[in-house]
Design a protein around this motif. Sequence first.
Motif, PDB file in Angstrom:
ATOM      1  N   GLU A   9      48.803   4.472 -13.065  1.00  0.00           N
ATOM      2  CA  GLU A   9      48.144   5.688 -13.527  1.00  0.00           C
ATOM      3  C   GLU A   9      48.302   6.830 -12.522  1.00  0.00           C
ATOM      4  O   GLU A   9      48.373   7.997 -12.915  1.00  0.00           O
ATOM      5  CB  GLU A   9      46.673   5.406 -13.840  1.00  0.00           C
ATOM      6  N   GLU A  10      48.373   6.480 -11.253  1.00  0.00           N
ATOM      7  CA  GLU A  10      48.617   7.500 -10.234  1.00  0.00           C
ATOM      8  C   GLU A  10      50.035   8.065 -10.377  1.00  0.00           C
ATOM      9  O   GLU A  10      50.254   9.274 -10.280  1.00  0.00           O
ATOM     10  CB  GLU A  10      48.422   6.896  -8.830  1.00  0.00           C
ATOM     11  N   ARG A  11      51.004   7.177 -10.638  1.00  0.00           N
ATOM     12  CA  ARG A  11      52.375   7.627 -10.844  1.00  0.00           C
ATOM     13  C   ARG A  11      52.483   8.477 -12.112  1.00  0.00           C
ATOM     14  O   ARG A  11      53.259   9.441 -12.175  1.00  0.00           O
ATOM     15  CB  ARG A  11      53.328   6.428 -10.941  1.00  0.00           C
ATOM     16  N   LEU A  12      51.706   8.104 -13.135  1.00  0.00           N
ATOM     17  CA  LEU A  12      51.689   8.854 -14.389  1.00  0.00           C
ATOM     18  C   LEU A  12      51.201  10.287 -14.143  1.00  0.00           C
ATOM     19  O   LEU A  12      51.762  11.248 -14.672  1.00  0.00           O
ATOM     20  CB  LEU A  12      50.780   8.146 -15.397  1.00  0.00           C
ATOM     21  N   LYS A  13      50.171  10.420 -13.314  1.00  0.00           N
ATOM     22  CA  LYS A  13      49.650  11.757 -12.980  1.00  0.00           C
ATOM     23  C   LYS A  13      50.699  12.571 -12.227  1.00  0.00           C
ATOM     24  O   LYS A  13      50.875  13.767 -12.467  1.00  0.00           O
ATOM     25  CB  LYS A  13      48.389  11.624 -12.116  1.00  0.00           C
ATOM     26  N   ARG A  14      51.392  11.902 -11.296  1.00  0.00           N
ATOM     27  CA  ARG A  14      52.377  12.610 -10.476  1.00  0.00           C
ATOM     28  C   ARG A  14      53.650  12.945 -11.249  1.00  0.00           C
ATOM     29  O   ARG A  14      54.439  13.780 -10.806  1.00  0.00           O
ATOM     30  CB  ARG A  14      52.749  11.775  -9.243  1.00  0.00           C
ATOM     31  N   SER A  15      53.850  12.294 -12.391  1.00  0.00           N
ATOM     32  CA  SER A  15      55.114  12.448 -13.121  1.00  0.00           C
ATOM     33  C   SER A  15      55.347  13.873 -13.593  1.00  0.00           C
ATOM     34  O   SER A  15      56.485  14.306 -13.760  1.00  0.00           O
ATOM     35  CB  SER A  15      55.153  11.493 -14.328  1.00  0.00           C
ATOM     36  N   LYS A  16      54.277  14.635 -13.825  1.00  0.00           N
ATOM     37  CA  LYS A  16      54.428  16.013 -14.288  1.00  0.00           C
ATOM     38  C   LYS A  16      55.034  16.913 -13.207  1.00  0.00           C
ATOM     39  O   LYS A  16      55.669  17.915 -13.511  1.00  0.00           O
ATOM     40  CB  LYS A  16      53.083  16.564 -14.753  1.00  0.00           C
ATOM     41  N   GLU A  17      54.801  16.562 -11.938  1.00  0.00           N
ATOM     42  CA  GLU A  17      55.337  17.355 -10.830  1.00  0.00           C
ATOM     43  C   GLU A  17      56.614  16.754 -10.235  1.00  0.00           C
ATOM     44  O   GLU A  17      57.253  17.366  -9.383  1.00  0.00           O
ATOM     45  CB  GLU A  17      54.293  17.491  -9.707  1.00  0.00           C
ATOM     46  N   GLU A  18      56.980  15.561 -10.691  1.00  0.00           N
ATOM     47  CA  GLU A  18      58.156  14.877 -10.139  1.00  0.00           C
ATOM     48  C   GLU A  18      59.426  15.667 -10.468  1.00  0.00           C
ATOM     49  O   GLU A  18      59.722  15.939 -11.629  1.00  0.00           O
ATOM     50  CB  GLU A  18      58.255  13.465 -10.715  1.00  0.00           C
ATOM     51  N   LYS A  19      60.169  16.047  -9.435  1.00  0.00           N
ATOM     52  CA  LYS A  19      61.379  16.857  -9.621  1.00  0.00           C
ATOM     53  C   LYS A  19      62.648  16.019  -9.663  1.00  0.00           C
ATOM     54  O   LYS A  19      63.664  16.456 -10.209  1.00  0.00           O
ATOM     55  CB  LYS A  19      61.511  17.883  -8.479  1.00  0.00           C
TER      56      LYS A  19
END
Length: 474
Positions: free
Chosen positions: A383-393
């Motif tokens: 879930e933490e990775r899911l949150k970060r996925s929007k900013e993942e470049k």
Amino acid sequence: MEEKIEELLQKISYYKNRTKKELENTKDRIFISIFQEYNRLMHEKHKLDFDDMGLLCLELFQRDESVLKKYQEKYKYIMIDEFQDINEIQFRVIYLLMKKYRNLFVVGDDDQAIYSFRGASPKFMLEFAQFYPDTKKVLLETNFRCSAPIVEKSLQVINENTLRIKKEIKAFHSLGQGVAIRSFESPFQEYEYIAETIEQLKAQQLPYKDICCIFRTNSHILPLAEFLARKKIPFSMKEKSSSIFRHFIAKDIYHYLKFFYGGKKREDFLIIMNKPLRYLSRNACSREIILWQDLLEYYQHRGYMKEVVEELISLEKWFFQLDFFGAVYYLRKAGGYETYLKEQAKAQNLEWRELEDILEFIHHSLKNISSLEQWEERIEEYEERLKRSKEEKNGVSLMTMHACKGLEYPVVFLPDCNEGKVPHNKAATKEEIEEERRMFYVAMTRAKERLEILYLKNEKKEYLQKSRFLNSIT
């Protein structure tokens, strides 16, 4: 819940861009009430949504000729890009605006018309010459993005549509690895193949961001996202999505495990005691810790309910004899949970196969899990990775067919190309199937060099049929 609200808003938008008669003819009286209340609240708060801007503009032009003439003089030349996405309201506004000078230039691809849920329709391109008899048409028939094999296969797919402008597209690039079509016995074999191939490509110096996995709907993305998170492969998701572990099935499984392995607390038992339906009463659970003896005494004069309690006692024994994965398998098959889900699907008009996919995924996530804490840590990390996925470049892109339009990637995977998903099971009419095929065509033509089309094939599951869209290319 968020998906249901989004579907409702899309439906409101659709009918705002259609005629009033079409809304009146719908048999969904509940939706009509919601539609009317939505508009009442908007009016009351002096607000407009995007669709209102088009509607009110059209009404103004129709009502006040002086205003229309003013803007006809202001906009003597009109150019429209992505014309295949125009809806009826927008078309009528443009028709009024350019009626005087008739200087209209439009660019579009009817094969990429995929937004009917917004009221858009390719008919305005197909029937354009009927509205403007002096039209000059220029076909742009060179594809500068995709390699020749991808252009060839994608044309074989889209040529199955009848409601289209016929085109002979040629590829500018002759090189490229082309199109591979592969079948797998389970989603997990499919995900394993995707993850392994991504790592091989990365080892060959292809950045993660040059790879994309495209799905028909947002919910189909989430299992692969969790699998990639487990493999430590970064991914990017721009569309709004909630964790698959927030689904009610995941919560049920979690509370079953928490109840049996976490001290048999009343708060957990109340959630799972009637899943499947056992007719157990909350009044029978008077203590904060559930004791089987208390339940047996509460139902001492009701023999059939004593049998229900004894079945729970037996379920507990199996839970402690098996590992987490085995315990959930027993719960599904012998404990009645799978039957309960089928009944829920029927009662709530849900798609059983989608629920089964989620159940399979949640169950599979328990492999090699030895404690509830370990599973909780894995869920938290995902879930933490899911949150970060929007900013993942720099991650692998995960997106829907609607979201991928206009984008391009050297390598594209199209997983889950099975009937019911591609085309979606809600598509019933010829027009709906043709739009689904256009979506598939759009997804195929996002690939520049390599396209991987994947589907499931399992003799034990007869309903797993490869997508009809693959018939012309296999």
